[in-house]
Design an enzyme around this catalytic site. Structure first.
Site, short mmCIF file in Angstrom:
data_model
loop_
_atom_site.label_atom_id
_atom_site.label_comp_id
_atom_site.label_asym_id
_atom_site.label_seq_id
_atom_site.Cartn_x
_atom_site.Cartn_y
_atom_site.Cartn_z
N ARG A 228 24.08 97.93 -115.64
CA ARG A 228 24.77 98.27 -114.39
C ARG A 228 26.24 97.82 -114.44
NH1 ARG A 228 21.79 96.27 -109.04
NH2 ARG A 228 23.47 94.77 -108.95
N ASP B 284 20.50 104.62 -110.23
CA ASP B 284 19.13 105.14 -110.20
C ASP B 284 19.07 106.67 -110.13
OD1 ASP B 284 18.54 102.46 -110.04
OD2 ASP B 284 18.04 102.48 -107.91
N THR C 216 24.75 105.46 -107.31
CA THR C 216 23.66 104.61 -107.76
C THR C 216 23.33 104.90 -109.23
OG1 THR C 216 21.28 104.11 -107.65
CG2 THR C 216 21.94 106.20 -106.72
O1 F6P Z 1 19.44 100.39 -106.87
C1 F6P Z 1 20.10 99.96 -108.00
C2 F6P Z 1 19.35 98.85 -108.65
O2 F6P Z 1 20.11 98.50 -109.79
C3 F6P Z 1 17.89 99.12 -108.99
O3 F6P Z 1 17.75 99.89 -110.15
C4 F6P Z 1 17.34 97.73 -109.10
O4 F6P Z 1 15.97 97.65 -108.81
C5 F6P Z 1 18.11 96.99 -108.05
O5 F6P Z 1 19.30 97.69 -107.85
C6 F6P Z 1 18.43 95.57 -108.43
O6 F6P Z 1 19.13 94.98 -107.41
P1 F6P Z 1 19.75 93.53 -107.45
O7 F6P Z 1 21.08 93.62 -108.11
O8 F6P Z 1 19.85 93.17 -106.01
O9 F6P Z 1 18.82 92.68 -108.23
#
Ligand code: F6P
Length: 340
Positions: A273, A126, A124
Site C-alpha cells: 500500500r 482493493d 482504494t
Molecule cells: O481498504 C484498504 C485496506 O488496505 C484493506 O485491504 C485492508 O484490509 C485494510 O485497508 C487495512 O487497514 P489498516 O491500514 O487500518 O490496517
C-alpha cells in the site's frame, strides 16, 4: 469558490496526485483550496490548511498522503454531524471533495443528503468500489505484489518449499487475482470462491507427487476457512469492519501438516500500500482530480467521479452506498485456467 479536500480510510498510492490535480485545476479557475487533515476528523476538530500551487509541487510521485487520513465516521457520535456542518461553514467552504473508499464516500453521501455540496473521488488498493471500473492505488499495489512474488519464487525454488503469500483486499479478491495471474502463481485463493482445505492440500500433493518441488499459493486476506477465524473482532473500526489477517499462517501450517512439505507464509500487508504510485495510477488520479473540479465548475454535486470504459464519468453517490464490487466471472475463469 472555496473547495475543501479530504482523504479518508486506508491510504493508497495516488492520493497526492489527486490533491495536486485539484489544486492546479482550481488555480486555473481561480478557486481556493483548503486541505482538511486526517479525514473527516479534520472537520470535527478544525484541522485544515490552505493549499496553493507551491504546496503541491513534486508530490505526484509521493506515496501516502500529505493530508493524512483516518477511518473516522462523524455519524458515530450524536454531535459529529453538526460539528462537521458547523466547521464547514466556519472554514468558509462552498464544496467538499471527499477522496476515499466506500466508507468515506458513504459519509459524503449522507452529508450531501443534509445539504452539503459534495463531490466524491474513489480510491482504494482493493479496487472494490462499484461503478468505478478501476480505482487508483490498485495498479501500484498489484505491481508491488507481483515484484514481491517474483522474488519469493526464486527463494522458494532454492529451498523446494511451498510459499503462501497473503495479500490485502478485504472481501474482494482483486489484488490476489491480478497478482496471482501476473506472477504465474500455482494457486490463487480469493474470497469470492469458497475454500476447502482438503482440496487445496490434494492439489498441492498432486503437484509435488509430479515432481514439482515448489508451489506458490496466493491468498486474499478476506478468504474464509471454516473453523479457522481470520478476523480480529476486538479491532472493529468506526464503520463496523473487523481487522483482517492471519489466513496465510493458518494455511501454511495446515498445508505443511497435511502435505508433508515445508511451507512458509509471507504477509505482504501494508508493504504494497505504501510507496510511489505507478505511472498508470498517477494519471488516473490526475484525471479524477481534474474531473472533480470540473464537476464543481458545472455545479454537479452529490456525485462520485469515476473511470468507466476509460472515459471520465460520474455516478450518484447514493448509487454506491452499501455495495461492493467483487471479482467478475471472466477474472475468476482466468484464475481457474491458470491454476497449475
Ligand atoms: O481498504 C484498504 C485496506 O488496505 C484493506 O485491504 C485492508 O484490509 C485494510 O485497508 C487495512 O487497514 P489498516 O491500514 O487500518 O490496517
Amino acid at each position: 469558490m472555496k473547495i475543501g479536500i479530504l482523504n479518508g480510510g486506508g491510504d493508497c498510492a495516488g492520493l497526492n496526485a489527486v490533491t495536486r490535480a485539484v489544486v492546479r485545476k482550481s488555480d486555473e479557475y481561480g478557486y481556493e483550496v483548503v486541505g482538511i487533515r486526517h479525514g473527516w476528523a479534520g472537520l470535527i476538530t478544525l484541522d485544515a490548511v490552505p493549499l496553493t500551487w507551491n504546496d503541491v509541487s513534486h508530490i505526484i510521485n509521493l506515496g501516502g498522503t500529505i493530508l493524512h487520513t483516518t477511518r473516522t465516521n462523524p455519524f458515530k457520535t450524536k454531535e459529529g454531524p453538526d460539528q462537521v456542518l458547523r466547521n464547514f461553514k466556519q472554514l468558509g467552504l462552498d464544496v467538499l471533495i471527499a477522496v476515499g473508499g466506500e466508507d468515506t464516500l458513504s459519509v459524503g453521501a449522507k452529508f450531501s443528503q443534509l445539504g452539503l455540496k459534495v463531490v466524491g473521488v474513489p480510491k482504494t488498493i482493493d479496487n472494490d468500489i462499484v461503478l468505478a471500473d478501476v480505482t487508483f492505488g490498485f495498479d501500484s499495489a498489484v505491481n508491488v505484489t507481483v515484484e514481491a512474488i517474483d522474488r519469493i519464487q526464486t527463494t522458494a525454488e532454492s529451498h523446494d518449499r511451498i510459499m503462501v503469500v497473503e495479500v490485502m483486499g478485504r472481501h474482494a479478491g482483486w489484488i490476489a487475482a491480478y497478482a496471482g495471474i501476473a506472477s504465474g502463481a500455482n494457486l490463487t485463493l480469493v474470497p469470492e470462491t469458497p475454500i476447502d482445505i482438503s482440496e487445496i492440500c490434494n492439489f498441492l500433493k498432486k503437484r509435488h507427487d509430479a515432481a514439482r518441488m515448489t508451489s506458490i499459493v496466493v491468498v486474499g486476506e478476506g478468504c474464509n476457512l471454516k473453523d479457522y477465524p481470520t478476523t480480529d473482532q476486538s479491532k472493529i473500526d468506526d464503520f463496523g469492519h473487523a481487522r483482517l489477517g492471519g489466513i496465510g499462517a493458518i494455511l501454511a501450517r495446515e498445508i505443511e501438516k497435511r502435505v508433508g512439505i515445508e511451507t512458509r507464509a509471507v504477509v505482504l500487508g501494508h508493504v504494497v500500500r505504501g510507496g510511489s504510485p505507478s505511472a498508470y495510477d498517477r494519471i488516473l488520479a490526475t484525471r479524477l482530480g481534474v474531473a472533480a473540479v470540473d464537476a464543481i465548475k458545472n455545479q454537479t454535486y452529490g456525485i462520485m467521479v469515476c473511470l468507466r470504459g476509460n472515459v471520465m464519468s460520474h455516478v450518484q453517490l447514493t448509487d454506491i452506498l452499501g455495495k461492493m464490487k467483487n471479482l467478475d466471472a471472466e477474472t475468476i475463469s482466468l484464475l481457474n485456467d491458470f491454476t497449475e
